[in-house]
Write an enzyme that holds these catalytic residues in place. Structure first.
Site, PDB file in Angstrom:
ATOM      1  N   ASP A 105      11.748  65.805  28.286  1.00  0.00           N
ATOM      2  CA  ASP A 105      10.916  64.750  27.706  1.00  0.00           C
ATOM      3  C   ASP A 105      11.616  63.908  26.634  1.00  0.00           C
ATOM      4  O   ASP A 105      12.271  64.452  25.737  1.00  0.00           O
ATOM      5  CB  ASP A 105       9.688  65.354  27.032  1.00  0.00           C
ATOM      6  CG  ASP A 105       8.903  66.280  27.935  1.00  0.00           C
ATOM      7  OD1 ASP A 105       9.356  66.563  29.052  1.00  0.00           O
ATOM      8  OD2 ASP A 105       7.828  66.733  27.505  1.00  0.00           O
ATOM      9  N   PHE A 161       9.531  71.860  20.731  1.00  0.00           N
ATOM     10  CA  PHE A 161       8.966  71.127  21.857  1.00  0.00           C
ATOM     11  C   PHE A 161       8.725  69.665  21.482  1.00  0.00           C
ATOM     12  O   PHE A 161       9.141  69.198  20.433  1.00  0.00           O
ATOM     13  CB  PHE A 161       7.675  71.806  22.324  1.00  0.00           C
ATOM     14  CG  PHE A 161       7.889  72.882  23.369  1.00  0.00           C
ATOM     15  CD1 PHE A 161       9.012  73.683  23.350  1.00  0.00           C
ATOM     16  CD2 PHE A 161       6.962  73.103  24.363  1.00  0.00           C
ATOM     17  CE1 PHE A 161       9.222  74.668  24.312  1.00  0.00           C
ATOM     18  CE2 PHE A 161       7.146  74.080  25.332  1.00  0.00           C
ATOM     19  CZ  PHE A 161       8.275  74.872  25.300  1.00  0.00           C
TER      20      PHE A 161
END
Length: 502
Positions: A105, A161
């Site tokens: 991502d 994350f």
């Protein structure tokens, strides 16, 4: 086994024999644990695929201890260097890839002082998913990104994350207004170091233009559900508050408000069918009407209204991407007058030292089709300004054919005057368009409407297709590094142009 190293250079180079079974590598300063990584087991000194460079500049003159279940040869091949050596590889020209290792991502997309920052989910220790960290790259033109030092590694709170970045324009957290603020998910329980913990949303900051990040001690939002993640934060001027959209669990998302970025109130929960992680929320103009758009990782989106507290959905679920290669797109903060999005492309990059790449940055818009509002995306205007026209042509009963002889990104622009089955061949690859379908290597992908205008942008290993001014978009992994060869257009009739971009 353990080994001690006196730090004399800026980087410690870790030998990586990618995609072998992994062992834990721990790095200590005295009794203080600094890093923990899962690293492929080093077996054969002749098969080191690359070195991963860990910035240890702050420990120069001191001694670090490395521990792990590796053979002595592994520790013997660890070395120090003043810089990061970039392997000479054929790479995509306009699609960002990491120097080495795995990316997924895009994170922390922010523009400040002429620089576009692209942070990203990163495993510097392997070409497979693991050790989620934040890599960092920068660009002045949104097209050519250069990787710089990794800014966040796993710690006792978990692996790092996804998250976002904003400029500290309101001077919060006792930091200057030009500081960059980052909100990210600490993935507790995803490593031995953080065993027994769950996910929290945390804040880091930078006062050196994004080069280095400092993690704050306390979480912004504590545990909600085990895996709650992917905060996207923006300032909502109308209601004078920061807004965070957050994936909670399953198909459920939350909306939170804060005036100080430390105390957050949940004001809405959304259950969006098939929605999954990586939410975003932004406002677009649709023929004079302000419309808010909520997106999730798969490219699903819903349009409606947002008052600073609640998102009122006024449409069914739609999808902006055709196919499944594009994922987890995020929009830039700090950019005025346009919404710029970058997706991760889930490419395999077989045989390379890197896995995954980013799509060409694209500008988002909304158009009406009857009662529907459809999201559009086209390459950013910086791409349009840099590309150069090579030729114009027509085709019909006779196919059109030409040769590309330079290593450049090539765009094929087609305006169809007669429909029918259309075949676009380039450098040994073949695309077929039939009604509203794109067929590539037997896979059928459906566009929202029948193509009348088609743009095919060809880079190494990947091609991107934009249909009808961006109503349809498809990303394809070709796996082909050739940028030269024959282009052939046949079927139907129309006119076209060939463009190049470096």
């Amino acid at each position: 086994m353990e080994c001690k190293y006196k730090i004399e250079q800026k980087y410690m180079a870790i030998p990586i024999q990618a995609e072998e079974p992994e062992e834990m590598l721990e790095v200590f300063l005295g009794s203080e644990k600094l890093y923990e990584f899962q690293v492929p087991v080093f077996k054969d000194p002749e098969k080191v695929r690359y070195y991963s460079y860990l910035n240890v500049e702050q420990y120069q003159g001191r001694e670090l201890t490395l521990k792990g279940g590796f053979a002595p040869a592994f520790f013997e091949h660890i070395c120090q260097s003043a810089g990061c050596e970039r392997e000479s590889l054929e790479r995509p020209l306009l699609h960002f890839t990491a120097d080495r290792g795995w990316i997924n991502d895009p994170n922390g997309l922010v523009y400040q002082n002429g620089t576009y920052h692209l942070y990203f989910q990163y495993n510097p220790m392997n070409t497979q998913w693991q050790n989620m960290s934040w890599g960092h790259s920068v660009s002045q033109d949104l097209l050519h990104f250069q990787q710089v030092d990794t800014v966040m590694y796993p710690d006792e709170h978990g692996t790092i994350f996804s998250g976002c970045s904003i400029v500290n324009e309101h001077g919060l957290l006792d930091l200057p207004q030009d500081a960059l603020l980052f909100c990210y998910s600490a993935a507790g329980g995803n490593s031995k170091w953080s065993e027994g913990k769950f996910f929290e949303q945390r804040i880091a900051y930078s006062v050196d233009g994004g080069k280095s990040l400092v993690k704050m001690d306390e979480p912004a939002i504590g545990v909600i559900e085990r895996d709650t993640r992917d905060p996207k934060v923006f300032w909502h001027e109308e209601s004078k508050a920061y807004i965070m959209v957050l994936w909670i669990k399953d198909n459920v998302f939350g909306i939170f408000r804060s005036q100080n970025l430390q105390e957050w109130e949940e004001t809405d929960r959304l259950d969006l069918p098939d929605g999954w992680e990586c939410p975003d929320l932004f406002c677009l103009d649709c023929e004079g009407e302000k419309v808010w758009v909520f997106t999730s990782a798969d490219g699903y989106y819903w349009s409606g209204k947002f008052d600073g507290y609640r998102f009122t959905c006024e449409s069914g679920r739609k999808k902006v991407y055709t196919g499944r290669l594009a994922y987890a797109a995020q929009t830039y903060s700090g950019v005025q007058g346009r919404i710029i999005s970058v997706p991760w492309l889930r490419t395999l990059n077989v045989g390379h030292l890197y896995t995954g790449m980013m799509g060409i940055p694209r500008e988002l818009g909304l158009v009406k089709r009857g009662e529907e509002k459809l999201l559009t995306m086209v390459p950013v205007r910086e791409y349009e300004a840099q590309k150069q026209q090579v030729c114009t042509f027509t085709w019909g009963e006779d196919p059109y054919e030409t040769e590309i002889r330079e290593d450049v990104v090539t765009e094929i622009e087609l305006n169809l005057q007669e429909s029918g089955e259309l075949t676009v061949e380039f450098f040994g690859q073949e695309l077929q368009f039939a009604e509203d379908l794109l067929i590539f290597r037997g896979e059928k992908m459906e566009f929202p409407e029948k193509p009348e205008k088609i743009r095919v942008i060809i880079d190494r290993e990947v091609a991107e297709i934009f249909v009808n001014d961006g109503i349809g978009n498809a990303c394809l992994e070709t796996g082909e590094s050739k940028l030269t060869g024959t282009i052939r257009i046949k079927g139907g009739a129309g006119c076209g142009k060939i463009w190049s971009c470096r």
